[in-house]
Enzyme design. Structure first.
Site, PDB file in Angstrom:
ATOM      1  N   HIS A 105     -22.429 -48.495 -25.513  1.00  0.00           N
ATOM      2  CA  HIS A 105     -21.332 -48.437 -26.495  1.00  0.00           C
ATOM      3  C   HIS A 105     -20.886 -47.011 -26.802  1.00  0.00           C
ATOM      4  O   HIS A 105     -20.627 -46.651 -27.945  1.00  0.00           O
ATOM      5  CB  HIS A 105     -21.734 -49.145 -27.786  1.00  0.00           C
ATOM      6  CG  HIS A 105     -21.833 -50.636 -27.666  1.00  0.00           C
ATOM      7  ND1 HIS A 105     -21.219 -51.346 -26.664  1.00  0.00           N
ATOM      8  CD2 HIS A 105     -22.481 -51.567 -28.438  1.00  0.00           C
ATOM      9  CE1 HIS A 105     -21.474 -52.636 -26.812  1.00  0.00           C
ATOM     10  NE2 HIS A 105     -22.245 -52.789 -27.875  1.00  0.00           N
ATOM     11  N   HIS A 177     -16.182 -55.649 -32.141  1.00  0.00           N
ATOM     12  CA  HIS A 177     -17.561 -56.132 -32.266  1.00  0.00           C
ATOM     13  C   HIS A 177     -17.824 -56.765 -33.636  1.00  0.00           C
ATOM     14  O   HIS A 177     -18.859 -56.511 -34.262  1.00  0.00           O
ATOM     15  CB  HIS A 177     -18.516 -54.965 -32.032  1.00  0.00           C
ATOM     16  CG  HIS A 177     -19.826 -55.354 -31.402  1.00  0.00           C
ATOM     17  ND1 HIS A 177     -20.650 -56.335 -31.939  1.00  0.00           N
ATOM     18  CD2 HIS A 177     -20.457 -54.900 -30.289  1.00  0.00           C
ATOM     19  CE1 HIS A 177     -21.735 -56.442 -31.179  1.00  0.00           C
ATOM     20  NE2 HIS A 177     -21.646 -55.581 -30.172  1.00  0.00           N
ATOM     21  N   GLU A 319     -16.796 -60.519 -27.542  1.00  0.00           N
ATOM     22  CA  GLU A 319     -16.372 -59.148 -27.279  1.00  0.00           C
ATOM     23  C   GLU A 319     -15.590 -59.041 -25.970  1.00  0.00           C
ATOM     24  O   GLU A 319     -16.141 -58.700 -24.921  1.00  0.00           O
ATOM     25  CB  GLU A 319     -17.596 -58.239 -27.207  1.00  0.00           C
ATOM     26  CG  GLU A 319     -18.564 -58.360 -28.386  1.00  0.00           C
ATOM     27  CD  GLU A 319     -19.929 -57.798 -28.053  1.00  0.00           C
ATOM     28  OE1 GLU A 319     -19.997 -56.661 -27.519  1.00  0.00           O
ATOM     29  OE2 GLU A 319     -20.935 -58.483 -28.304  1.00  0.00           O
TER      30      GLU A 319
END
Length: 354
Positions: A105, A177, A319
């Site tokens: 991420h 998210h 996501e």
């Protein structure tokens, strides 16, 4: 309703605020420009009662001290980049490793930890911008990101985003998210939800959740969610029962030819008790589905709204994003961003009742 005063702070010399978006039907969404994080979504159940359907925090201190992915807009690269490195133009780039040897991420200080510049245009939308510097978290090139959050009068939360490399080729992959529980964020488990994911293939992963480059058929596996499945009939069951400990898996969304690059239905989730239904639509080609793998295991960081401790499998993440680990897998569609060629994406969550 969250109190904006509890989010009014300065972080890294930049002002942080909470932005409240509303439509004409009572739907309300609260977003902070710290990490462009969704902190609250109020939508009606079948009886007309409004409740919060996402995990989040009720102060900026809670956000900073909480689980970093909760509600965040994730970049510069969503998901895992194997061994935190990739080669571009013959040059190897070493990224920040924050998930064992891998980059997850966006690294140690990805967009989840950054203050976006934000302007609220009207009662139903807010625009957020962030510029990733060249070399930030090890990624090459300066990359300008723009995210527009809006709510519509058809009860949709819409994210339109655009990224442009400014001075050198780079790679990028973005996702949103939010952690959803359609029975209300007070609910202790999301496993009573029914989930459909429009995917006949999913991505093979290593034990460290790194995409190998192979796509596998869902047919005959616990990953076949093409028809609605009550999660409690799969999650926590043994492999012999056709079950899994939980989901943290990426699916290749099935698309008609006319949908290529356009919005397509990715998933549909319903909560039987409340009657709430959510559809996930996106222009992205894949979608990560996350429940958490350890039932009852606390999420990282401090308590959430109302002092509640959040746990795995209390909520669900949908996501939409690009192909996982694409900078290291030549067979996957490229994650390359070239100067002067802006890339756009769109994801929306549509709420209704049944």
């Amino acid at each position: 309703m969250l109190d904006p005063a509890r989010f009014a702070r300065e972080i890294d010399g930049k002002p942080v605020r909470l932005f409240t978006l509303r439509n004409q039907r009572g739907m309300t969404v609260c977003v902070t420009n710290y990490g462009a994080k969704i902190e609250q979504v109020l939508v009606s159940d079948r009886a007309g009662h409004f409740d919060d359907v996402v995990l989040g925090y009720d102060s900026i201190e809670g956000v900073v001290g909480g689980a970093p992915s909760v509600g965040a807009f994730v970049g510069r690269y969503a998901g895992r980049v194997e061994n935190a490195r990739f080669t571009l133009g013959g040059i190897e780039h070493q990224l920040a490793a924050n998930n064992g040897p891998h980059c997850l991420h966006g690294g140690l200080r990805g967009s989840r930890f950054q203050v976006f510049d934000a302007v609220q245009h009207d009662a139903s939308s807010v625009e957020m911008r962030y510029v990733f510097a060249g070399g930030e978290e090890g990624f090459p090139g300066t990359l300008a990101l723009r995210v527009l959050y809006s709510v519509t009068d058809t009860n949709e939360l819409v994210l339109n985003y655009e990224a442009e490399a400014l001075d050198a080729p780079t790679v990028a992959n973005f996702t949103t998210h939010a952690f959803f529980n359609l029975e209300g964020a007070h609910s202790e488990s999301a496993l009573g939800h029914e989930v459909m994911i429009r995917a006949s293939r999913y991505f093979e992963m290593t034990s460290e959740l790194i995409a190998t480059g192979r796509l596998l058929p869902v047919e005959g596996t616990p990953f076949d969610l093409r028809q609605p499945v009550a999660l409690d009939t799969r999650v926590g069951k043994s492999p012999a029962e056709g079950g899994v400990a939980g989901y943290d898996d990426c699916f290749a969304i099935d698309r008609d030819a006319a949908e290529d690059g356009e919005l397509a239905l990715c998933a549909r989730v319903s909560a039987p008790a409340s009657g709430r239904v959510m559809e996930v639509w996106s222009s992205e080609p894949t979608m990560q589905f996350y429940t958490g793998m350890l039932a009852g295991e606390p999420l990282a960081g401090g308590p959430g709204k109302g002092g509640r401790r959040y746990v795995q499998q209390q909520s669900l993440c949908f996501e939409p994003q690009g192909y996982p680990n694409a900078p290291n897998i030549a067979a996957f569609p490229s994650a390359l961003h070239l100067p002067g060629q802006a890339r756009q994406g769109r994801t929306l969550y549509r709420f209704s009742t049944a």
